[in-house]
Design a protein around this motif. Sequence first.
Motif, PDB file in Angstrom:
ATOM      1  N   PRO A 198       0.848  -1.207   0.000  1.00  0.00           N
ATOM      2  CA  PRO A 198       0.000   0.000   0.000  1.00  0.00           C
ATOM      3  C   PRO A 198       0.879   1.251   0.000  1.00  0.00           C
ATOM      4  O   PRO A 198       1.744   1.414   0.860  1.00  0.00           O
ATOM      5  CB  PRO A 198      -0.806  -0.133   1.293  1.00  0.00           C
ATOM      6  CG  PRO A 198       0.062  -0.961   2.188  1.00  0.00           C
ATOM      7  CD  PRO A 198       0.868  -1.877   1.317  1.00  0.00           C
ATOM      8  N   LEU A 199       0.632   2.116  -0.950  1.00  0.00           N
ATOM      9  CA  LEU A 199       1.423   3.334  -1.097  1.00  0.00           C
ATOM     10  C   LEU A 199       0.497   4.505  -1.406  1.00  0.00           C
ATOM     11  O   LEU A 199      -0.629   4.328  -1.861  1.00  0.00           O
ATOM     12  CB  LEU A 199       2.459   3.198  -2.224  1.00  0.00           C
ATOM     13  CG  LEU A 199       3.495   2.076  -2.101  1.00  0.00           C
ATOM     14  CD1 LEU A 199       4.249   1.919  -3.406  1.00  0.00           C
ATOM     15  CD2 LEU A 199       4.457   2.346  -0.957  1.00  0.00           C
ATOM     16  N   VAL A 200       1.008   5.698  -1.181  1.00  0.00           N
ATOM     17  CA  VAL A 200       0.337   6.923  -1.601  1.00  0.00           C
ATOM     18  C   VAL A 200       1.172   7.526  -2.718  1.00  0.00           C
ATOM     19  O   VAL A 200       2.363   7.807  -2.530  1.00  0.00           O
ATOM     20  CB  VAL A 200       0.172   7.918  -0.446  1.00  0.00           C
ATOM     21  CG1 VAL A 200      -0.400   9.243  -0.963  1.00  0.00           C
ATOM     22  CG2 VAL A 200      -0.730   7.345   0.631  1.00  0.00           C
ATOM     23  N   ALA A 201       0.554   7.706  -3.890  1.00  0.00           N
ATOM     24  CA  ALA A 201       1.257   8.230  -5.056  1.00  0.00           C
ATOM     25  C   ALA A 201       0.795   9.651  -5.345  1.00  0.00           C
ATOM     26  O   ALA A 201      -0.394   9.967  -5.232  1.00  0.00           O
ATOM     27  CB  ALA A 201       1.021   7.346  -6.273  1.00  0.00           C
ATOM     28  N   VAL A 202       1.722  10.494  -5.723  1.00  0.00           N
ATOM     29  CA  VAL A 202       1.458  11.896  -6.053  1.00  0.00           C
ATOM     30  C   VAL A 202       2.043  12.185  -7.426  1.00  0.00           C
ATOM     31  O   VAL A 202       3.200  11.845  -7.699  1.00  0.00           O
ATOM     32  CB  VAL A 202       2.058  12.856  -5.010  1.00  0.00           C
ATOM     33  CG1 VAL A 202       1.830  14.311  -5.420  1.00  0.00           C
ATOM     34  CG2 VAL A 202       1.469  12.598  -3.634  1.00  0.00           C
ATOM     35  N   GLY A 203       1.237  12.778  -8.297  1.00  0.00           N
ATOM     36  CA  GLY A 203       1.707  13.213  -9.606  1.00  0.00           C
ATOM     37  C   GLY A 203       1.823  14.726  -9.654  1.00  0.00           C
ATOM     38  O   GLY A 203       0.940  15.434  -9.165  1.00  0.00           O
ATOM     39  N   THR A 204       2.912  15.225 -10.227  1.00  0.00           N
ATOM     40  CA  THR A 204       3.170  16.662 -10.207  1.00  0.00           C
ATOM     41  C   THR A 204       3.477  17.190 -11.605  1.00  0.00           C
ATOM     42  O   THR A 204       3.648  16.429 -12.562  1.00  0.00           O
ATOM     43  CB  THR A 204       4.365  16.990  -9.281  1.00  0.00           C
ATOM     44  OG1 THR A 204       5.582  16.513  -9.890  1.00  0.00           O
ATOM     45  CG2 THR A 204       4.184  16.350  -7.918  1.00  0.00           C
ATOM     46  N   CYS A 205       3.561  18.500 -11.682  1.00  0.00           N
ATOM     47  CA  CYS A 205       3.947  19.197 -12.908  1.00  0.00           C
ATOM     48  C   CYS A 205       4.901  20.322 -12.545  1.00  0.00           C
ATOM     49  O   CYS A 205       4.655  21.064 -11.587  1.00  0.00           O
ATOM     50  CB  CYS A 205       2.718  19.750 -13.624  1.00  0.00           C
ATOM     51  SG  CYS A 205       3.095  20.839 -15.027  1.00  0.00           S
ATOM     52  N   GLN A 206       5.976  20.445 -13.293  1.00  0.00           N
ATOM     53  CA  GLN A 206       6.935  21.530 -13.130  1.00  0.00           C
ATOM     54  C   GLN A 206       6.915  22.392 -14.384  1.00  0.00           C
ATOM     55  O   GLN A 206       7.238  21.915 -15.474  1.00  0.00           O
ATOM     56  CB  GLN A 206       8.338  20.981 -12.875  1.00  0.00           C
ATOM     57  CG  GLN A 206       8.498  20.309 -11.523  1.00  0.00           C
ATOM     58  CD  GLN A 206       9.893  19.725 -11.347  1.00  0.00           C
ATOM     59  OE1 GLN A 206      10.319  18.842 -12.091  1.00  0.00           O
ATOM     60  NE2 GLN A 206      10.619  20.228 -10.364  1.00  0.00           N
TER      61      GLN A 206
END
Length: 371
Positions: A46-54
Amino acid sequence: MRQQQVWLVQPGQWKTIWSYALGPAEDALCIKALTLKNSQSGETEPLVAVGTCQSFGEDYPATGRVLFFQITKNPGGNNEEQEEWTAKMIYSREFRGPVTNLTSLEGYIILTIGNRLETHQWTGSNLMRTAFFDAPILISSLNVVKTFILFGDVHKGIYFVQYRDQGKQLNLLSKDFDNSDISATEFVINGSQLHFLAADAGLNVRLFKYDNKNPQSWKGQKLLPLGCLHTGQRVTRFLPQRIHSKDATARHAAVYATQAGSLGYVAPLLDPTAEPLLQKLQRQMVLAQPQAAGLNPAAFRRRFQHSAKALAGGQHFGKPLMTDGVIDGRSVIDFQHLPRSKQYAVAQQLGSTRTTIVDKLAQLVSVNTFF
């Protein structure tokens, strides 16, 4: 320079107990709790994933990152208040585009990176790409049911894709050929039937189905439109919600939120035999009660269903859809607010009885017990 953070908040007290600072000019676009299968150990993590933009301005291409966080709890004995939660960032990877959506499928992680849909396998220390599918412009939404994937393009409608583990392929099953500016998508499940919702920039919510045996679907290449309602507000997000029914049939509604801050939902009918009666009641209610400012609610629901791209945020090439494919709950529920004599008159005009109509409306209202 501004800098966003990822917070771990303790429920109940709503106190921030851990935080992680993103990079300069880096925006978090999506976050989700996932359960991924470790290809090395075979265990699920079980993980928490975060997607970002630069984004560094119009002279430079935007990039993105995926970050994995591991949440752990240190037990505090019998006292729940002494339990300590903590988190740590265990993995980070950069991509050549903004990571706009992410979710999991059969132990894999699915990412939308710009206009590309990718599936990756988690090895415990790295992500290995297993399949990809190129969309026209930019993927704006993503939904998964079993091995079926639904995503919307910011200018080119919705796409229905299936992932096949044998051969590691993403195969296009069908799509919407209208050039709609999609802001949100979701599945609507009614037993063995699977329908698709799409909200566009023209403030419409459209309902589709996949039927490769229907001649109008071009051997399954085209998603068939079932109905359309003009909401008058931009839908920004759909959330699937299970419906509890007496017959134990698997049903899922879609709760939506709008940019103006309102909530609504689209749900399948518990009793399919009630659809003809509710359709006739929907048409009759336009004439049975005075409308605000003398406006026509049926005409409002059909607004912008067939118009120019510049006006409606979507170019539609088919015939304008009637509202019969979707029951406007707000309109038919007003039947119970009519005077008793008017209710009997409307029921007689529909060839039914007041008791029957009230029972069908009670079933309709029982769908929203998840609120």
